[in-house]
Scaffold this motif. Structure first.
Motif, PDB file in Angstrom:
ATOM      1  N   TYR A  77       0.970  -1.155  -0.016  1.00 40.92           N
ATOM      2  CA  TYR A  77      -0.045  -0.006  -0.105  1.00 40.92           C
ATOM      3  C   TYR A  77       0.874   1.348  -0.167  1.00 40.92           C
ATOM      4  O   TYR A  77       0.278   2.207   0.009  1.00 40.92           O
ATOM      5  CB  TYR A  77      -0.783  -0.022   1.053  1.00 40.92           C
ATOM      6  N   THR A  78       1.849   1.207   0.294  1.00 42.91           N
ATOM      7  CA  THR A  78       2.719   2.534   0.334  1.00 42.91           C
ATOM      8  C   THR A  78       3.083   3.223  -0.764  1.00 42.91           C
ATOM      9  O   THR A  78       3.145   2.587  -1.735  1.00 42.91           O
ATOM     10  CB  THR A  78       4.043   2.193   1.133  1.00 42.91           C
ATOM     11  N   LYS A  79       2.777   4.609  -0.552  1.00 44.71           N
ATOM     12  CA  LYS A  79       3.156   5.423  -1.783  1.00 44.71           C
ATOM     13  C   LYS A  79       1.985   5.351  -2.872  1.00 44.71           C
ATOM     14  O   LYS A  79       2.467   5.748  -3.905  1.00 44.71           O
ATOM     15  CB  LYS A  79       4.397   5.504  -2.286  1.00 44.71           C
ATOM     16  N   ILE A  80       0.668   4.669  -2.666  1.00 41.79           N
ATOM     17  CA  ILE A  80      -0.060   4.622  -3.519  1.00 41.79           C
ATOM     18  C   ILE A  80      -0.871   6.029  -4.030  1.00 41.79           C
ATOM     19  O   ILE A  80      -1.040   6.895  -2.968  1.00 41.79           O
ATOM     20  CB  ILE A  80      -1.172   3.619  -3.272  1.00 41.79           C
ATOM     21  N   PHE A  81      -1.448   5.984  -4.802  1.00 38.03           N
ATOM     22  CA  PHE A  81      -2.190   7.318  -5.488  1.00 38.03           C
ATOM     23  C   PHE A  81      -3.762   7.123  -5.419  1.00 38.03           C
ATOM     24  O   PHE A  81      -4.459   8.062  -5.500  1.00 38.03           O
ATOM     25  CB  PHE A  81      -1.615   7.820  -6.880  1.00 38.03           C
ATOM     26  N   GLY A  82      -3.722   5.603  -5.248  1.00 37.47           N
ATOM     27  CA  GLY A  82      -5.313   5.707  -5.229  1.00 37.47           C
ATOM     28  C   GLY A  82      -5.490   4.099  -5.235  1.00 37.47           C
ATOM     29  O   GLY A  82      -4.577   3.173  -5.379  1.00 37.47           O
ATOM     30  N   LEU A 105      -6.599   0.060   3.322  1.00 42.64           N
ATOM     31  CA  LEU A 105      -5.869   0.764   2.251  1.00 42.64           C
ATOM     32  C   LEU A 105      -5.581   2.272   2.602  1.00 42.64           C
ATOM     33  O   LEU A 105      -4.489   2.726   2.617  1.00 42.64           O
ATOM     34  CB  LEU A 105      -6.792   0.871   0.989  1.00 42.64           C
ATOM     35  N   GLN A 106      -6.449   2.782   3.157  1.00 40.78           N
ATOM     36  CA  GLN A 106      -6.207   4.552   3.618  1.00 40.78           C
ATOM     37  C   GLN A 106      -5.277   4.145   4.951  1.00 40.78           C
ATOM     38  O   GLN A 106      -4.292   5.262   4.904  1.00 40.78           O
ATOM     39  CB  GLN A 106      -7.543   4.866   4.173  1.00 40.78           C
ATOM     40  N   GLU A 107      -5.339   3.295   6.018  1.00 45.17           N
ATOM     41  CA  GLU A 107      -4.384   3.465   6.992  1.00 45.17           C
ATOM     42  C   GLU A 107      -3.143   3.155   6.564  1.00 45.17           C
ATOM     43  O   GLU A 107      -1.993   3.936   7.017  1.00 45.17           O
ATOM     44  CB  GLU A 107      -4.806   2.322   7.811  1.00 45.17           C
ATOM     45  N   ASN A 108      -2.852   2.220   5.618  1.00 41.77           N
ATOM     46  CA  ASN A 108      -1.362   1.931   4.918  1.00 41.77           C
ATOM     47  C   ASN A 108      -0.903   2.822   4.072  1.00 41.77           C
ATOM     48  O   ASN A 108       0.106   2.613   3.758  1.00 41.77           O
ATOM     49  CB  ASN A 108      -1.464   0.603   4.655  1.00 41.77           C
ATOM     50  N   SER A 109      -1.779   3.288   3.414  1.00 41.09           N
ATOM     51  CA  SER A 109      -1.118   4.303   2.350  1.00 41.09           C
ATOM     52  C   SER A 109      -0.300   5.407   2.858  1.00 41.09           C
ATOM     53  O   SER A 109       0.721   5.884   2.062  1.00 41.09           O
ATOM     54  CB  SER A 109      -2.460   5.064   1.611  1.00 41.09           C
ATOM     55  N   ARG A 111      -0.572   8.354   3.555  1.00 40.94           N
ATOM     56  CA  ARG A 111      -0.872   9.737   3.030  1.00 40.94           C
ATOM     57  C   ARG A 111      -1.213  10.802   3.942  1.00 40.94           C
ATOM     58  O   ARG A 111      -1.950  10.281   4.921  1.00 40.94           O
ATOM     59  CB  ARG A 111      -1.715   9.786   1.683  1.00 40.94           C
ATOM     60  N   ASP A 112      -0.973  12.153   3.576  1.00 43.79           N
ATOM     61  CA  ASP A 112      -1.592  12.977   4.602  1.00 43.79           C
ATOM     62  C   ASP A 112      -3.078  12.988   4.546  1.00 43.79           C
ATOM     63  O   ASP A 112      -3.848  13.230   5.647  1.00 43.79           O
ATOM     64  CB  ASP A 112      -1.158  14.503   4.505  1.00 43.79           C
ATOM     65  N   LYS A 113      -3.679  12.883   3.312  1.00 45.49           N
ATOM     66  CA  LYS A 113      -5.027  12.969   3.073  1.00 45.49           C
ATOM     67  C   LYS A 113      -5.560  11.525   2.387  1.00 45.49           C
ATOM     68  O   LYS A 113      -4.687  10.868   1.898  1.00 45.49           O
ATOM     69  CB  LYS A 113      -5.478  13.995   2.201  1.00 45.49           C
ATOM     70  N   THR A 114      -6.852  11.327   2.467  1.00 39.06           N
ATOM     71  CA  THR A 114      -7.287   9.942   2.007  1.00 39.06           C
ATOM     72  C   THR A 114      -7.040  10.020   0.535  1.00 39.06           C
ATOM     73  O   THR A 114      -7.219  11.047  -0.338  1.00 39.06           O
ATOM     74  CB  THR A 114      -8.796   9.719   2.187  1.00 39.06           C
ATOM     75  N   VAL A 115      -6.671   8.826   0.021  1.00 31.46           N
ATOM     76  CA  VAL A 115      -6.431   8.677  -1.409  1.00 31.46           C
ATOM     77  C   VAL A 115      -7.812   8.256  -2.066  1.00 31.46           C
ATOM     78  O   VAL A 115      -8.719   7.716  -1.681  1.00 31.46           O
ATOM     79  CB  VAL A 115      -5.250   7.692  -1.892  1.00 31.46           C
ATOM     80  N   PRO A 116      -7.713   8.927  -3.463  1.00 30.09           N
ATOM     81  CA  PRO A 116      -9.085   8.178  -4.321  1.00 30.09           C
ATOM     82  C   PRO A 116      -9.161   6.977  -4.436  1.00 30.09           C
ATOM     83  O   PRO A 116      -8.182   6.153  -4.790  1.00 30.09           O
ATOM     84  CB  PRO A 116      -8.888   8.936  -5.605  1.00 30.09           C
ATOM     85  N   GLY A 169      -8.284   7.941 -12.450  1.00 33.81           N
ATOM     86  CA  GLY A 169      -7.256   8.783 -13.071  1.00 33.81           C
ATOM     87  C   GLY A 169      -7.832  10.128 -12.767  1.00 33.81           C
ATOM     88  O   GLY A 169      -6.973  10.971 -12.443  1.00 33.81           O
ATOM     89  N   LYS A 170      -8.970  10.454 -13.168  1.00 35.15           N
ATOM     90  CA  LYS A 170      -9.328  11.984 -13.003  1.00 35.15           C
ATOM     91  C   LYS A 170      -9.355  12.449 -11.651  1.00 35.15           C
ATOM     92  O   LYS A 170      -8.985  13.506 -11.245  1.00 35.15           O
ATOM     93  CB  LYS A 170     -10.831  12.238 -13.496  1.00 35.15           C
ATOM     94  N   GLU A 171      -9.599  11.599 -10.614  1.00 38.31           N
ATOM     95  CA  GLU A 171      -9.825  11.910  -9.296  1.00 38.31           C
ATOM     96  C   GLU A 171      -8.239  12.221  -8.579  1.00 38.31           C
ATOM     97  O   GLU A 171      -8.027  12.825  -7.925  1.00 38.31           O
ATOM     98  CB  GLU A 171     -10.723  11.046  -8.499  1.00 38.31           C
ATOM     99  N   ILE A 172      -7.487  11.073  -9.339  1.00 37.93           N
ATOM    100  CA  ILE A 172      -6.006  11.207  -9.066  1.00 37.93           C
ATOM    101  C   ILE A 172      -5.325  12.587  -9.526  1.00 37.93           C
ATOM    102  O   ILE A 172      -4.624  13.127  -8.972  1.00 37.93           O
ATOM    103  CB  ILE A 172      -5.118   9.937  -9.295  1.00 37.93           C
ATOM    104  N   LEU A 173      -5.787  13.013 -10.703  1.00 41.08           N
ATOM    105  CA  LEU A 173      -5.358  14.282 -11.114  1.00 41.08           C
ATOM    106  C   LEU A 173      -5.740  15.627 -10.268  1.00 41.08           C
ATOM    107  O   LEU A 173      -4.863  16.235  -9.885  1.00 41.08           O
ATOM    108  CB  LEU A 173      -5.903  14.509 -12.484  1.00 41.08           C
ATOM    109  N   ASP A 174      -6.938  15.435  -9.771  1.00 38.75           N
ATOM    110  CA  ASP A 174      -7.318  16.467  -8.712  1.00 38.75           C
ATOM    111  C   ASP A 174      -6.462  16.270  -7.379  1.00 38.75           C
ATOM    112  O   ASP A 174      -6.359  17.251  -6.898  1.00 38.75           O
ATOM    113  CB  ASP A 174      -8.847  16.261  -8.438  1.00 38.75           C
ATOM    114  N   PHE A 175      -6.263  14.990  -7.124  1.00 40.44           N
ATOM    115  CA  PHE A 175      -5.700  14.752  -5.761  1.00 40.44           C
ATOM    116  C   PHE A 175      -4.216  15.303  -5.801  1.00 40.44           C
ATOM    117  O   PHE A 175      -3.726  15.808  -4.831  1.00 40.44           O
ATOM    118  CB  PHE A 175      -5.603  13.383  -5.523  1.00 40.44           C
ATOM    119  N   THR A 176      -3.592  15.274  -7.055  1.00 43.56           N
ATOM    120  CA  THR A 176      -2.142  15.600  -7.205  1.00 43.56           C
ATOM    121  C   THR A 176      -1.925  17.082  -7.536  1.00 43.56           C
ATOM    122  O   THR A 176      -0.768  17.697  -7.418  1.00 43.56           O
ATOM    123  CB  THR A 176      -1.372  14.661  -7.961  1.00 43.56           C
ATOM    124  N   SER A 177      -2.979  17.775  -7.984  1.00 44.41           N
ATOM    125  CA  SER A 177      -2.717  19.153  -8.373  1.00 44.41           C
ATOM    126  C   SER A 177      -3.292  20.154  -7.133  1.00 44.41           C
ATOM    127  O   SER A 177      -4.003  19.791  -6.189  1.00 44.41           O
ATOM    128  CB  SER A 177      -3.514  19.286  -9.699  1.00 44.41           C
TER     129      SER A 177
END
Ligand code: G3D
Ligand code: MG
Length: 177
Positions: A77-82, A105-109, A111-116, A169-177
């Motif tokens: 799970y580490t460093k996932i984008f979604g 998934l969210q606990e192990n990612s 990330r500072d915020k929940t991933v898509p 993919g669209k949600e990840i684009l928003d997540f990363t920008s």
């Protein structure tokens, strides 16, 4: 973020035999590269595509079974984008485990915020009425409660498979920008 950095690791999660590997194959078609990580019992596929005219490279991880070791879970799970979270509409137990998968998934990612995450109600080609069957309304209600996008898919017919991955993919684009 430069184009070189649009390498997006995502994971497939959900109970066994819900169709994770089949969905990935259906989305990627023939001829994608995979690398098998025997220490993890997982593999990943690389796939280049465009999301909203932005070039991205998916790195789609898939586990062969349930990982036994905590370290494997973390590495998966580490460093996932979604994530793609799948249940099988013909088996209610797989639907009942959706929230557990999401939490893991969210606990192990890390990330500072929940991933898509997009919820796939898979095997809709087999959907029939019956107590064991999960209806579209139930799926949608759970997705709304968990804040996930929701797609009814079939890895067999291909229905909505590409649309569902592209939505992620669209949600990840928003997540990363
Ligand atoms: P998993 O990776 O989540 O464990 P698989 O699941 O992709 O291995 O799929 C498990 C079984 O379900 C496979 O059947 C596969 O063909 C079937 N399957 C996956 N998605 C669908 C779907 O949308 N519709 C139908 N009808 N079947 C599907 P086998 O028989 O090979 O074990
Ligand atoms: Mg599989």
């Amino acid at each position: 973020m430069s184009e070189d950095h649009r390498l997006w690791k995502i994971v497939l999660v959900g109970d066994g035999a819900v169709g994770k590997t089949s969905l990935r194959k259906r989305y990627l078609g023939e001829g994608f590269e995979t690398d098998y990580l025997s220490t993890m019992g997982a593999d990943f596929a690389l796939y280049d595509t465009n999301i909203n005219e932005t070039h991205i490279r998916w790195q789609i991880w898939d586990l062969a079974g349930q990982p036994v070791f905590k370290d494997v879970v973390k590495a998966y799970y580490t460093k996932i984008f979604g994530g793609v979270l799948v249940y099988d509409v013909t088996r209610r137990s797989t639907f009942e485990n959706v929230e557990k998968w999401l939490n893991e998934l969210q606990e192990n990612s890390k990330r500072d915020k929940t991933v898509p995450v997009v919820l796939f109600a898979n095997k809709i080609d087999l959907q029939e009425e019956g107590a064991e069957t999960v209806s579209p309304d139930e799926g949608k209600a759970l997705a709304d409660r968990l804040g996930l996008s929701f797609y009814e898919t079939s890895a067999k017919t291909g229905e909505m498979v590409t649309a569902a991955f592209e939505k992620l993919g669209k949600e990840i684009l928003d997540f990363t920008s």
